[in-house]
Scaffold this active site. Sequence first.
Site, short mmCIF file in Angstrom:
data_model
loop_
_atom_site.label_atom_id
_atom_site.label_comp_id
_atom_site.label_asym_id
_atom_site.label_seq_id
_atom_site.Cartn_x
_atom_site.Cartn_y
_atom_site.Cartn_z
N HIS A 156 20.49 -159.48 79.30
CA HIS A 156 21.10 -159.50 80.64
C HIS A 156 21.02 -158.13 81.31
O HIS A 156 21.83 -157.82 82.18
CB HIS A 156 22.56 -159.96 80.58
CG HIS A 156 22.77 -161.24 79.84
ND1 HIS A 156 22.56 -162.47 80.41
CD2 HIS A 156 23.14 -161.48 78.55
CE1 HIS A 156 22.81 -163.42 79.54
NE2 HIS A 156 23.15 -162.85 78.39
N SER A 277 5.16 -139.15 97.44
CA SER A 277 5.65 -139.62 98.73
C SER A 277 5.12 -138.71 99.83
O SER A 277 4.98 -137.50 99.64
CB SER A 277 7.19 -139.60 98.74
OG SER A 277 7.69 -139.71 100.05
N LYS A 283 9.24 -136.94 94.73
CA LYS A 283 8.98 -138.27 94.22
C LYS A 283 7.77 -138.34 93.28
O LYS A 283 6.75 -137.70 93.50
CB LYS A 283 8.75 -139.26 95.37
CG LYS A 283 9.94 -139.51 96.26
CD LYS A 283 11.09 -140.18 95.52
CE LYS A 283 10.79 -141.60 95.13
NZ LYS A 283 10.54 -142.48 96.28
N GLU A 290 3.92 -151.07 89.68
CA GLU A 290 4.42 -151.90 90.78
C GLU A 290 3.31 -152.79 91.34
O GLU A 290 3.53 -153.96 91.67
CB GLU A 290 4.99 -151.01 91.88
CG GLU A 290 6.28 -150.29 91.47
CD GLU A 290 6.76 -149.30 92.52
OE1 GLU A 290 6.10 -149.19 93.57
OE2 GLU A 290 7.77 -148.63 92.27
#
Length: 458
Positions: A156, A277, A283, A290
């Site tokens: 979970h 970024s 970043k 992704e």
Amino acid sequence: MKKLWGGRFTKTAEEWVDEFGASISFDQELVMEDIEGSMAHVQMLASTGILSQEEAATIKSGLIKLQQKAENHELQFSVSNEDIHMNLESMLIAEIGPVGGKLHTGRSRNDQVATDMHLYLRNRTEEVIALIAEMQNALLQKASDHVETIFPGYTHLQRAQPVSFAHHLMAYFWMLERDKERFKESFKRINKSPLGAGALAGTTFPIDRELSAELLGFSSIYENSLDAVSDRDFIVEFLSNSSMLMMHLSRLGEEIILWCSREFQFIELDDAFSTGSSIMPQKKNPDMAELIRGKTGRVYGNLFGLLTVLKGLPLAYNKDMQEDKEGMFDTVKTITGSLKIFTGMISTLKVKSTEMKKAVTSDFSNATELADYLASKGMPFRDAHEVVGHLVLACIQKDCYLADLTLDEFQSASGLFEEDIYKALDPYTAVARRNSAGGTGFAQVEAAIAKAKTLLEN
């Protein structure tokens, strides 16, 4: 331009209509397979006496020239010739003269395109199987280095029990092993020859379909000509297997994305598999993971797209089936690229074992150890579960963890607790003791890695 099939027509379509109906923009991907199929077909035509040896030799020489041009990217395809088959036939006739028109004797574009796709998927399935093995090897190497790296296991998305990080990685090894098995199992359905089935009913020429199949390395032929030209099950199966594979890659991608975050800090990806970024200098984004997570959707879409195309088609061939190729090509490109990216990403990622260890000491993932401890001393597990639940609640109220409790506090909950409770609470001990078959105990993980290595070697 006059169509190769234009004898009964008195009018030609406008250019934009030709462009809409043509498939050459994408089925030129099949150029080498189409030539390979034609080579076998002309050899069979000569063997059966349908063509003379001289005619066959001339056609073969022309095909070899086209093959060489294809390898050098010198072929110029035309929309007016619609597809890869008619483009190559027109080029062949231009290369060797009218005898090139005899190549199409005893076959149709219907069995020709089916043959091309069987050849294409046969080659690509072998490639996919090899790439899966490479990714498995990367997982094995990383797992071998981290058998005793303690990692929080989750259910979970809540910390549940400590496990070996190698054990976690090996879960993906076995997922990929099933994927590999599925692709291998599908190979026997891919490796069937539709060549010689004609448009739908076979041919009046005395062809030898078994010879054509043998020349192309197929293990068998389709037993029914209607089925041969209309079957796309083998593509659907490939897309289904690919969807399962991408689902597994997407799950690992999701975990990598989480592990890279400041909230987890369990790993750091190599710069080669990360991006920055345009506005935020700090970043380091896990964009490749992704992207693979996102590309899973397009592979699913390709599967459902083809299933939808096929669901209402009467036998045998229908133009709708032209829609079988782009999704297949796209899926091959997507899964091969994803596997290569993942292999590199896993091989080069840095494991932050110290952060992982912090995660299993600053939580309650050792609570099950307490319950097991009491159960091993004779207390019914359900009662032990309740005792430990009360201790966890007490810790939460005191803002501490189980290992911070005194022996007196433990013994006030149950007289079964003794000094050895602190050793039982240690995450390393908790992992090491779980030696049931397939468990996270170090001995079990080492055995699983050894078994996996043997599998890959064989």
